[in-house]
Design a protein around this motif. Sequence first.
Motif, PDB file in Angstrom:
ATOM      1  N   GLN A 208       0.782 -12.202   1.811  1.00 54.58           N
ATOM      2  CA  GLN A 208       1.980 -11.657   1.720  1.00 54.58           C
ATOM      3  C   GLN A 208       2.196 -10.169   2.022  1.00 54.58           C
ATOM      4  O   GLN A 208       3.307  -9.721   1.711  1.00 54.58           O
ATOM      5  CB  GLN A 208       2.608 -11.918   0.366  1.00 54.58           C
ATOM      6  N   HIS A 209       1.145  -9.784   2.346  1.00 55.55           N
ATOM      7  CA  HIS A 209       1.256  -8.129   2.756  1.00 55.55           C
ATOM      8  C   HIS A 209       0.363  -7.946   4.132  1.00 55.55           C
ATOM      9  O   HIS A 209       0.493  -6.563   4.343  1.00 55.55           O
ATOM     10  CB  HIS A 209       0.558  -7.334   1.749  1.00 55.55           C
ATOM     11  N   TYR A 210       0.035  -8.812   4.625  1.00 57.45           N
ATOM     12  CA  TYR A 210      -0.834  -8.709   5.895  1.00 57.45           C
ATOM     13  C   TYR A 210       0.077  -7.940   7.149  1.00 57.45           C
ATOM     14  O   TYR A 210       0.928  -8.042   7.418  1.00 57.45           O
ATOM     15  CB  TYR A 210      -0.866  -9.984   6.687  1.00 57.45           C
ATOM     16  N   GLY A 211      -0.730  -6.784   7.415  1.00 59.25           N
ATOM     17  CA  GLY A 211      -0.364  -6.136   8.533  1.00 59.25           C
ATOM     18  C   GLY A 211       0.935  -4.871   8.272  1.00 59.25           C
ATOM     19  O   GLY A 211       1.346  -4.462   9.246  1.00 59.25           O
ATOM     20  N   LEU A 212       1.598  -5.107   7.103  1.00 61.46           N
ATOM     21  CA  LEU A 212       2.344  -4.212   6.906  1.00 61.46           C
ATOM     22  C   LEU A 212       2.272  -2.871   6.271  1.00 61.46           C
ATOM     23  O   LEU A 212       1.519  -3.206   5.356  1.00 61.46           O
ATOM     24  CB  LEU A 212       3.523  -5.171   5.904  1.00 61.46           C
ATOM     25  N   ARG A 213       2.460  -1.829   6.805  1.00 63.25           N
ATOM     26  CA  ARG A 213       2.023  -0.492   6.289  1.00 63.25           C
ATOM     27  C   ARG A 213       3.497   0.411   5.887  1.00 63.25           C
ATOM     28  O   ARG A 213       4.276   0.356   6.687  1.00 63.25           O
ATOM     29  CB  ARG A 213       1.161   0.183   7.276  1.00 63.25           C
ATOM     30  N   ARG A 214       3.166   1.287   5.191  1.00 66.12           N
ATOM     31  CA  ARG A 214       4.229   2.166   4.880  1.00 66.12           C
ATOM     32  C   ARG A 214       4.118   3.357   5.825  1.00 66.12           C
ATOM     33  O   ARG A 214       2.793   3.780   5.926  1.00 66.12           O
ATOM     34  CB  ARG A 214       4.252   2.743   3.454  1.00 66.12           C
ATOM     35  N   GLN A 215       5.220   3.825   6.477  1.00 65.27           N
ATOM     36  CA  GLN A 215       4.932   4.817   7.405  1.00 65.27           C
ATOM     37  C   GLN A 215       4.990   6.147   6.603  1.00 65.27           C
ATOM     38  O   GLN A 215       5.526   6.310   5.555  1.00 65.27           O
ATOM     39  CB  GLN A 215       6.207   4.774   8.290  1.00 65.27           C
ATOM     40  N   THR A 216       4.484   7.286   7.283  1.00 68.66           N
ATOM     41  CA  THR A 216       4.486   8.649   6.974  1.00 68.66           C
ATOM     42  C   THR A 216       5.715   9.484   7.167  1.00 68.66           C
ATOM     43  O   THR A 216       6.180   9.535   8.112  1.00 68.66           O
ATOM     44  CB  THR A 216       3.343   9.467   7.251  1.00 68.66           C
ATOM     45  N   MET A 217       6.338   9.920   6.179  1.00 65.51           N
ATOM     46  CA  MET A 217       7.649  10.453   6.385  1.00 65.51           C
ATOM     47  C   MET A 217       7.451  12.056   6.767  1.00 65.51           C
ATOM     48  O   MET A 217       6.195  12.398   6.901  1.00 65.51           O
ATOM     49  CB  MET A 217       8.291  10.592   5.065  1.00 65.51           C
ATOM     50  N   PRO A 218       8.374  12.810   7.474  1.00 70.88           N
ATOM     51  CA  PRO A 218       8.282  14.149   7.863  1.00 70.88           C
ATOM     52  C   PRO A 218       7.392  14.942   6.907  1.00 70.88           C
ATOM     53  O   PRO A 218       6.576  16.100   7.277  1.00 70.88           O
ATOM     54  CB  PRO A 218       9.477  14.386   8.375  1.00 70.88           C
ATOM     55  N   ASN A 219       7.859  15.026   5.508  1.00 68.42           N
ATOM     56  CA  ASN A 219       7.062  15.643   4.570  1.00 68.42           C
ATOM     57  C   ASN A 219       5.859  15.413   4.217  1.00 68.42           C
ATOM     58  O   ASN A 219       5.035  15.877   3.342  1.00 68.42           O
ATOM     59  CB  ASN A 219       8.019  15.760   3.382  1.00 68.42           C
ATOM     60  N   GLY A 220       5.017  14.235   4.846  1.00 69.45           N
ATOM     61  CA  GLY A 220       3.817  13.891   4.606  1.00 69.45           C
ATOM     62  C   GLY A 220       3.612  12.779   3.594  1.00 69.45           C
ATOM     63  O   GLY A 220       2.570  12.204   3.447  1.00 69.45           O
ATOM     64  N   ASP A 221       4.572  12.523   2.942  1.00 71.66           N
ATOM     65  CA  ASP A 221       4.479  11.153   1.887  1.00 71.66           C
ATOM     66  C   ASP A 221       4.811  10.154   2.508  1.00 71.66           C
ATOM     67  O   ASP A 221       5.252  10.067   3.430  1.00 71.66           O
ATOM     68  CB  ASP A 221       5.781  11.464   0.864  1.00 71.66           C
ATOM     69  N   LEU A 222       4.431   8.976   1.670  1.00 69.67           N
ATOM     70  CA  LEU A 222       4.655   7.444   2.362  1.00 69.67           C
ATOM     71  C   LEU A 222       6.110   7.198   1.966  1.00 69.67           C
ATOM     72  O   LEU A 222       6.567   7.677   0.835  1.00 69.67           O
ATOM     73  CB  LEU A 222       3.501   6.721   1.760  1.00 69.67           C
ATOM     74  N   GLU A 223       6.694   6.448   2.808  1.00 69.48           N
ATOM     75  CA  GLU A 223       7.864   5.946   2.521  1.00 69.48           C
ATOM     76  C   GLU A 223       7.898   5.367   1.490  1.00 69.48           C
ATOM     77  O   GLU A 223       6.912   4.669   1.149  1.00 69.48           O
ATOM     78  CB  GLU A 223       8.663   5.231   3.723  1.00 69.48           C
ATOM     79  N   PRO A 224       9.142   5.087   0.591  1.00 69.40           N
ATOM     80  CA  PRO A 224       9.241   4.366  -0.519  1.00 69.40           C
ATOM     81  C   PRO A 224       9.000   2.847  -0.224  1.00 69.40           C
ATOM     82  O   PRO A 224       9.114   2.529   0.864  1.00 69.40           O
ATOM     83  CB  PRO A 224      10.589   4.478  -1.182  1.00 69.40           C
TER      84      PRO A 224
END
Length: 183
Positions: A49-65
């Motif tokens: 259910q989570h294979y290959g899906l990643r949260r992107q890094t936002m311009p401020n360095g945090d991971l997207e919600p």
Amino acid sequence: AGLQVQDHHLAWFACAARNAGHSLTSGFAFAHAGQQARKAACLLSDYVQHYGLRRQTMPNGDLEPVGPQHSWNAPHWFSSSMMLNATRHSDHHVNPRTPYPALKLSPGEMPMMPYPLPVMGTIALMPHLWRALMEKRAEKWVKRPWHMAKRNGQEPSHLTGSNNAKTPALDFNSLARTGSGAG
């Protein structure tokens, strides 16, 4: 010179203790095996259910919600009825207090598995077939400019296609021959 009454009681007690020990050992082993099988099933489901899906890094360095694009869904009636809509996984992450029967699907916002969850779990046990089926699908969701598209109210271009198309029949032979799945 033969066995005394006391010796018979001692022999009986020793035999009973040995049998109880074997039963307890067998019972613990059986319980442990069941626990390990449940753990493996949970880990396999989580992997699928989570294979290959990643949260992107936002311009401020945090991971997207965490959003609906970070987990696969199985919108098939078989999976949904067996698991009380728990296969509507993205809505569960976005709205964790929503009861499972009330979870919703939004195909344009959420990745969809091509087959029911039990089938996908079985395919995941065969890495060559799993990667052939899922790599391109996962890559589409990782590369999409999710936060920008959502903010501008636009749908990413790779999703403007046949979202309502029927799922094709699973062809194991062509997956094994070509090493790639339908994308």
